[in-house]
Write a protein that holds these residues in place. Structure first.
Motif, PDB file in Angstrom:
ATOM      1  N   LEU A  70      -7.163   1.757  -1.154  1.00 28.94           N
ATOM      2  CA  LEU A  70      -5.745   1.505  -1.405  1.00 28.94           C
ATOM      3  C   LEU A  70      -5.538   0.112  -1.991  1.00 28.94           C
ATOM      4  O   LEU A  70      -4.727  -0.077  -2.905  1.00 28.94           O
ATOM      5  N   LYS A  71      -6.251  -0.873  -1.468  1.00 33.30           N
ATOM      6  CA  LYS A  71      -6.136  -2.232  -1.999  1.00 33.30           C
ATOM      7  C   LYS A  71      -6.595  -2.280  -3.453  1.00 33.30           C
ATOM      8  O   LYS A  71      -5.946  -2.895  -4.309  1.00 33.30           O
ATOM      9  N   TYR A 117      -4.015  -0.670  -5.605  1.00 27.30           N
ATOM     10  CA  TYR A 117      -2.833  -1.529  -5.751  1.00 27.30           C
ATOM     11  C   TYR A 117      -3.085  -2.608  -6.801  1.00 27.30           C
ATOM     12  O   TYR A 117      -2.250  -2.857  -7.675  1.00 27.30           O
ATOM     13  N   TYR A 157       0.821  -1.206   0.000  1.00 28.80           N
ATOM     14  CA  TYR A 157       0.000   0.000   0.000  1.00 28.80           C
ATOM     15  C   TYR A 157       0.859   1.262   0.000  1.00 28.80           C
ATOM     16  O   TYR A 157       0.435   2.307  -0.480  1.00 28.80           O
TER      17      TYR A 157
END
Length: 289
Positions: free
Chosen positions: A271-272, A275, A53
């Protein structure tokens, strides 16, 4: 002013002693601060391996702040390249900066959607409208248009009353979204164990029956007194940012705490998602063998 050569020398010492540094970025108000291992050092750059992250923030911000007990000062670095799949990045352009970065005592989050705030300055007849920039349990920042800015009223020390409406949230959905992954991922542990709603506060006027599909956190109209602690013109827009310390009662603290917890969960989930998207994009961008 610490020279590049001195900063690189400190990095070499950290790497030789098998010690780590920490990288700090701010994503939508939330500090993202993870360990990083120095895997390569050259005369003008270093390569680090860090949390996945963190690489999202490096990719988006193109800069980061390096901290360590073994560094004399916080170091600002620019990002030359990010490899999110291998959670690595190349940092360069180092410069020392004054301490204080990352010293926030309270979690601060940015709203996902604009939240309108109405500001009433003490002893003033008119009100001023603005959008909330960020929210913590004991403070808010809000943006106002330069044309609405009154230096006589909106100055440091001025007492104000700010009114705003927090959006509705779904407890069960937010709670589930916080559980990103299992295992040893520190960000997943953070979101699973610490980012949770401490209490579900129901609107006193909401007499609707509870359902088994999930508890609702109803929207709240808040009116809180506060004091202006900073006033900053924005260099990139026609706005002023006003920072306010809030004089909360207990109910307001609970409501703000719930909102912040839910917003934290959303940010970690985002954020995941980012990513995964960046990693997929980089894989598609690689030339075929």
């Amino acid at each position: 002013m610490v020279t590049q050569e001195e900063i690189i020398r400190q990095f070499r010492k950290i790497a030789q002693n098998n010690q780590y540094i920490r990288l700090l970025n701010i994503y939508k108000g939330l500090p993202i601060n993870n360990e990083a291992t120095i895997v390569k050092i050259e005369s003008t750059y270093i390569e680090v391996e860090t949390d996945r992250y963190q690489t999202v923030c490096l990719f988006l911000d193109r800069e980061t702040f390096i901290q360590s007990h073994h560094l004399d000062q916080t170091i600002k670095a620019r990002i030359y390249k990010v490899d999110p799949q291998h959670t690595r990045a190349i940092l360069y352009g180092f410069e020392s900066i004054p301490s204080g970065i990352g010293d926030r005592t309270q979690v601060r989050v940015e709203p996902d959607e604009p939240i309108l705030g109405i500001v009433q300055v003490k002893d003033a007849m008119s009100t001023i409208q603005g959008n909330l920039a960020d929210i913590s349990q004991n403070g808010v920042g809000f943006f106002i248009d330069r044309n609405s800015f009154s230096p006589r009223h909106l100055r440091i020390g001025s007492e104000i009353t700010i009114s705003f409406k927090l959006p509705e949230g779904n407890f069960s959905e937010k709670k589930n979204s916080a559980t990103l992954d299992s295992g040893s991922d520190p960000m997943a542990r953070f979101s699973r164990e610490q980012i949770r709603v401490s209490q579900v506060v129901q609107n006193r006027d909401d007499n609707r029956p509870k359902t088994t599909s999930g508890l609702k956190i109803a929207p709240f109209n808040l009116q809180i007194r506060g004091q202006i602690v900073n006033v900053r013109p924005s260099l990139s827009s026609n706005l002023y940012r006003i920072g306010v310390r809030l004089f909360n009662d207990e109910q307001s603290k609970i409501i703000l705490s719930n909102f912040i917890s839910l917003r934290q969960s959303e940010i970690i989930r985002e954020l995941k998602t980012r990513y995964d998207a960046i990693t997929k994009f980089n894989q598609q961008d690689q030339p075929s063998p």
